[in-house]
Design a protein around this motif. Structure first.
Motif, PDB file in Angstrom:
ATOM      1  N   ARG B  27       0.881  -1.172   0.000  1.00  0.00           N
ATOM      2  CA  ARG B  27       0.000   0.000   0.000  1.00  0.00           C
ATOM      3  C   ARG B  27       0.915   1.217   0.000  1.00  0.00           C
ATOM      4  N   ASN B  62      -8.001   2.368  -0.090  1.00  0.00           N
ATOM      5  CA  ASN B  62      -6.550   2.266  -0.299  1.00  0.00           C
ATOM      6  C   ASN B  62      -6.267   1.522  -1.593  1.00  0.00           C
ATOM      7  N   GLN B  63      -5.231   1.971  -2.298  1.00  0.00           N
ATOM      8  CA  GLN B  63      -4.813   1.171  -3.448  1.00  0.00           C
ATOM      9  C   GLN B  63      -3.856   0.084  -2.965  1.00  0.00           C
ATOM     10  N   VAL B  64      -4.235  -1.171  -3.220  1.00  0.00           N
ATOM     11  CA  VAL B  64      -3.439  -2.310  -2.773  1.00  0.00           C
ATOM     12  C   VAL B  64      -2.889  -3.021  -4.004  1.00  0.00           C
ATOM     13  N   ALA B 261      -2.862   5.361   3.828  1.00  0.00           N
ATOM     14  CA  ALA B 261      -3.842   4.278   3.979  1.00  0.00           C
ATOM     15  C   ALA B 261      -4.708   4.484   5.215  1.00  0.00           C
ATOM     16  N   THR B 269      -3.373  -1.598   7.024  1.00  0.00           N
ATOM     17  CA  THR B 269      -2.669  -0.525   6.324  1.00  0.00           C
ATOM     18  C   THR B 269      -1.195  -0.732   5.998  1.00  0.00           C
TER      19      THR B 269
END
Lengths: 845, 295
Positions: B27, B62-64, B261, B269
């Protein structure tokens, strides 16, 4: 109905009636057995004591032979509890069942829609039909499952419900099981046994068959994840033999014709799931999941899990694998959900919920909580988080203090609790001490998705009753007795069974290899079986000497020979013939140690290892093979009795040899010649070679004492099962030359080393090879031909010649060491190439 | 007045043996939040070259990114870099709804912000509830006190009563022990604050990101000396917005924080998380630089 009922003598019926507390299944609303129950009661009343006894023992025997077990959690694998089965079935009329079936299908569809909403748009929260807090607190809500649809589109595929009849005569839902519900396998197994034990009543009652939903389910699984150009690969993921319902996993996998795998049999590469098979990595398309969801992927879920597959959730998210049930279904097991189902059903489906459940209140709501607290002593309290010290509490069983401390806990964290009204369930007759007695029952019903987009309900299911008359809670894990459930009076159907049905199965799956772990276990089953056999045969010789002397101290040649036998046993078992003070053990004590001791090298120790390996591939054995494995286990248990006298030990050892021969014979006769069988054969011949080498070293190398020669040769021939062969072939007293010729180089003697080596060579060539290996001989394929050449092309006279000075066959001694080295290398190469399957996984901190 | 930060975040794993395969989730993409922060560009470089790399948005926004490394290797480096513009938060106008009213409103509103917010009211593995946590919080959550006042007081009390001490705690130190020892790092303070807010029935989330560090007067900024930072955020039902508070520094972020995050606790996070097949132990090296850009 029920007029000509022999059991209807008032005395017996009245005494049954007197034991009934609430609604009774057999008596029904009228108080008199009717219709199908009358037939059942009739049948049991007609049995005299001897027949009853016979029925009960036949039931127990069947359970034992089928190896049906339910391990109590935390128990070691080798002491799983045998299933208890009551021969009196639980009876439901077809008419009654139709309503239940409809209700279950509605409920399964509703639960699937709830999952769709919670992991998607969450309208139920905004419409205030479901409190988000209640859902979020439950460990079954899995955030990483938000926002994607499982491959195949179905949210709930396997569903189990516990049903019980309430005082009003209607069936109530007690629990919903949506993670990895068990029952589907036990249900068939119980049926197979009961249909055999009660053929008459089974036919008279026109019992609905079970197989159709299973057949549909298999079709469903095959269609869940269509792949081009090949049959989809379907596996069942089990936590392994230590799981309490492992029996069912193995049984179902075998019944459905799919591979039974553990987490480390699978691997994710390129966000796809692969099975580690004997032929390398092969793609997996559908996973039937029997591992609880939180343990399925250590990358995104429980990081400490060794039961799952890292990357599995990502593979599912990308639609590369279908999982049944998909991850995230556990949230439906929240006990507080029952309180909200009627409203949700009206909202989502515009209809009323058909099956009632016990009135439930979630304490996270103030009014509801007040009600629960005000009526606490009549409540069943359930926590919505599954954790130790939580669970189900029957408040009427609590003392005043316990009740007050529960009250305080609820007040401190109300949203953690749900209260449920205490419902008394109906009773049904069970055969107890020769009479029918009422016992409270619940029924686990099994629902499975079908290809039509809907659900099939298995007609019947697994009914459990309490063992004690006053029991209120019936559970699988503690003290329930199972019953078969019969849906009676339907149309007679044509018999379909997956066990025999050939047409619906795929014609040929093509290149598809056994999972590596299964291959390794088969290899070791064979090796342990051979180890047991050679030890048993040598023991038999020792026992013979023991009996000839009636246990007296040995003198002269016999004493010397027994010392040599002891020395060979020491090599075979690694059990020392001396005690801690380096004093020799008595013959009696050593016999006990080798046959009955706990040492892993003893007969019992090797039998345990054999059982463990065999149990890990429970799904691969034919029913007959499993039965023989059961007899081996039985012998092992008998040998653990330290009170056993030596003559009984000898008898057990004789039995053991017969059982082992039956086992290898069955495998030879009934297993298909696939890679699994090849490994079984290699394992068998490899271990036999080791045994033969050890015996040869013990009895044939040193030749100092000429008086012992004939004893030794006889012992060697007997322990190698070649006494009769030698007699027939040479028609003369054994000479070292004739004995060694027969056991080293006679390719027609199935007990000779050359025979074993040639068999191994043949099987090794049948193992799968990678494309890179091409047509060249692999290292493992070169080892054995070299040794065969030694035996066939070499000078036998020179090999077995006696060194005059040392009176020892030195050339043979050296060659046997080299031979043993080749066998060890072979085992290592096979392990490295085919079996390495459990890489060390570590969580990066 | 906006600010710009050039952020570099280098994570290096040196394994003690050969790793055959690894599974990872990162993340490392800054959030885009209108009027709060805008990532102008960002990039993540991974060595050795990963396979199956793919990014998605989780339910916290969140971009994971998932990736595998499917070859033998002894070392892995993840180098993430971004340029982010941030703005001071607009101050939140409110009539000062009491925290009790806020708590009830959150439960009964039924609006998406509220139902989504409920996810952040429950205890988690790292934010465990106890009577001690509740009692500590109760000194800030006085009856009838406006929510905003209560959480600001909570932040200040944590700042004043607790000592920043990286040696006092580990990732798994329970809240109770942090409360007892009165020592910890930003992660502990964030978890404690979240536990306090949740113990009163309100929603609080964990925020991970970076903060600009100001070198002592006359000293140069040390390269690689910065670290990931963590603070917490409380849902204000009156304005339907989340209010960030940084108990480690006793400030309401005004543009010096960069958000990476959100989560229920730290475990939702982590910038880098993974599993390896092969070598067990490793040496981890993290270097973070938050470099203010002069416009």
């Amino acid at each position: 109905m029920g007029l000509a009922w022999p059991f209807m003598d008032d005395e017996r019926l009245n005494s049954y009636r007197q034991l009934v507390a609430d609604y009774d299944e057999m008596l029904g609303p009228s108080g008199t057995p009717e219709a199908w129950w009358a037939k059942i009661a009739d049948h049991f009343a007609g049995l005299d004591e001897a027949h009853q006894q016979e029925l009960l023992s036949a039931t127990h025997r069947a359970i034992r032979e089928h190896g049906i077990t339910y391990s109590v959690h935390g128990d070691p694998m080798r002491s799983p509890r045998s299933w208890l089965l009551d021969p009196v079935p639980f009876v439901i009329s077809e008419q009654d069942w139709k309503g239940i079936e409809k209700g279950l299908i509605q409920r399964a569809s509703l639960l699937a829609e709830i999952l769709e909403d919670i992991y998607g748009p969450q309208r139920l929260f905004r419409e205030k039909l479901l409190p988000p807090e209640m859902i979020y607190r439950h460990s079954g809500f899995i955030e990483p499952c938000m926002g994607f649809k499982p491959a195949g589109g179905r949210r709930l595929i396997n569903y189990g419900t516990d049903l019980a009849r309430g005082p009003d005569g209607r069936m109530w839902v007690i629990n919903d099981r949506t993670q990895a519900p068990s029952g589907a396998g036990y249900t068939i197994e119980n049926r197979v046994i009961m249909a055999r034990l009660l053929p008459g009543p089974f036919k008279d009652c026109a019992v609905r068959r079970l197989a159709a939903p299973y057949r549909n389910y298999r079709e469903f699984l095959r269609g869940l994840m269509p792949v081009e150009g090949r049959e989809p690969r379907i596996v069942m993921l089990t936590p392994g033999p230590f799981n309490e319902t492992y029996f069912e996993h193995a049984y179902l996998a075998s019944y459905l014709g799919i591979d039974l795998v553990q987490g480390n049999d699978l691997t994710v590469r390129d966000a796809r799931v692969w099975i580690k098979s004997l032929g390398g990595l092969e793609p997996v398309d559908v996973i039937v999941r029997r591992v609880d969801e939180l343990w399925c992927d250590p990358l995104e879920l429980e990081s400490e899990s060794q039961l799952g597959v890292p990357g599995l959730l990502e593979a599912a998210r990308r639609g590369n694998v279908a999982i049944a049930n998909p991850l995230g279904t556990g949230l439906l097991e929240n006990p507080a959900l029952l309180a909200f189902l009627p409203g949700i059903c009206r909202f989502l489906r515009g209809e009323d919920l058909l099956l009632p459940s016990a009135a439930t209140w979630w304490c996270g709501q103030r009014k509801e909580c007040d009600y629960v607290l005000a009526n606490l002593e009549n409540m069943v309290i359930k926590t919505i988080v599954r954790a130790p010290n939580y669970g189900t509490v029957y408040c009427n069983q609590l003392s005043g203090n316990e009740l007050e401390s529960l009250r305080a806990r609820i007040q401190a964290e109300p949203s953690l609790f749900a209260g449920q009204e205490m419902v008394s369930f109906s009773s049904a007759p069970a055969l107890i001490e020769g009479t029918l007695q009422p016992r409270r029952t619940i029924m686990r019903s099994v629902v499975m998705a079908n290809v039509a987009g809907g659900y099939d309900v298995v007609p019947g299911g697994l009914t459990l009753s309490t063992t004690q008359a006053e029991g209120i809670a019936v559970t699988y894990s503690r003290d329930g007795i199972a019953k078969d459930s019969w849906v009676c009076g339907g149309d007679v159907e044509t018999h379909v069974s997956l066990l025999r049905d050939k047409q619906s199965g795929p014609a040929n799956l093509g290149e598809r290899h056994l999972p590596s772990r299964a291959g390794e276990n088969l290899f070791w089953v064979a090796r342990y079986a051979e180890r047991v056999e050679v030890i048993a045969r040598v023991m038999r010789r020792l026992l013979r000497i023991y009996f000839q002397n009636e246990g007296m101290a040995l003198l002269g040649e016999e004493s010397k020979l027994s010392a040599e036998i002891l020395a060979s046993l020491e090599k075979l078992t690694w059990i020392s013939g001396k005690d801690e003070d380096d004093e020799p053990l008595s013959l009696d004590a050593y016999i006990r140690e080798v046959s009955m001791g706990d040492n892993p090298g003893s007969l019992r120790g090797n039998l345990s290892s054999l059982m463990e390996a065999a149990y890990s591939v429970r799904d691969l054995w034919s029913p007959d093979s499993w039965r023989v494995i059961g007899t081996l286990e039985q012998t092992s248990v008998e040998l653990s009795n330290s009170e056993l006298e030596i003559p009984s030990v000898a008898e057990k050892i004789d039995n053991l040899i017969i059982q082992l021969i039956a086992f290898s014979g069955l495998n030879l006769e009934s297993m298909t010649r696939d890679t699994g069988w090849v490994l079984l054969e290699i394992g068998r011949k490899l271990e036999r070679s080791h045994g033969l080498i050890t015996l040869m070293e013990s009895f044939m190398l040193d030749w100092k004492d000429p008086d012992l020669a004939s004893f030794r040769m006889e012992t060697f021939l007997a322990a190698s099962d070649s006494l009769v062969t030698h007699r027939r072939r040479y028609r003369a007293e054994p000479t070292p030359e004739s004995v060694l010729e027969l056991l080293l180089v006679d390719k027609d003697n199935p007990r000779s080393l050359l025979y074993y080596l040639m068999q191994m060579e043949e099987q090794i060539e049948r193992l799968p090879h990678s494309a890179q290996e091409g047509v060249r001989l692999t290292p493992e394929a070169k080892l054995i031909p070299r040794r065969i050449a030694d035996l066939r092309l070499g000078d036998l006279e020179a090999l077995i010649s006696l060194d005059p000075k040392s009176r020892r066959r030195r050339a043979l001694a050296e060659w046997l060491v080299a031979m043993r080295q080749s066998l060890l290398e072979l085992s290592e190469i096979l392990t490295g190439k085919y079996f390495i399957h459990a890489p060390y996984l570590s969580v990066r901190k | 007045m906006s600010r710009r930060y050039h952020i570099q975040h280098r994570t290096t794993y040196k394994y003690d043996g050969t790793v055959n395969l690894s599974y990872n989730q990162i993340r490392l993409t800054p959030h885009r939040i209108p009027e709060v922060q805008n990532p102008i560009w960002h990039a993540v470089k991974i060595e050795p070259t990963p396979t199956a790399r793919k990014a998605r948005m989780d339910s916290f926004g969140n971009q994971v990114t998932y990736f595998e490394i499917d070859k033998n290797h002894e070392e892995m480096e993840i180098f993430s870099e971004c340029l982010v513009e941030t703005w001071p938060r607009p101050s939140i106008e409110g009539s000062g709804m009491s925290w009790e009213q806020a708590r009830d409103f959150l439960r009964h509103s039924g609006e998406p912000w509220a139902t989504e917010g409920m996810l952040f009211t429950i205890p988690t593995a790292q934010v465990t509830m106890s009577p001690e946590v509740h009692a500590f919080a109760a000194k800030s959550f006085l009856p009838g006190r406006p929510l905003q006042e209560a959480v600001q007081d909570l932040m200040s009390r944590i700042f004043e009563e607790f000592e920043f001490d990286p040696t006092a705690t580990t990732v798994s130190t329970p809240l109770k022990d942090v409360l007892l020892g009165k020592k910890g790092v930003c992660q502990d303070f964030a978890h404690l604050a979240i536990g306090c807010v949740r113990s009163h029935g309100l929603a609080a989330r964990y925020v991970s990101g970076y903060i600009e560090t100001v070198p002592p007067p006359g000293k140069e900024r040390l390269v690689g000396a910065d670290a990931s930072h963590a603070w917490f955020s409380v849902l204000d039902p009156e304005s339907e917005t989340w209010i960030d508070l940084d108990p480690t520094n006793n400030i309401v972020p005004q543009g010096q924080h960069v958000i990476m995050a959100y989560g229920r606790d730290y475990s939702d996070t982590p910038p880098v998380k993974g599993l390896t097949v092969g070598s067990g132990s490793h040496h981890l090296d993290v270097a973070v630089d938050v470099i203010p850009q002069v416009k």
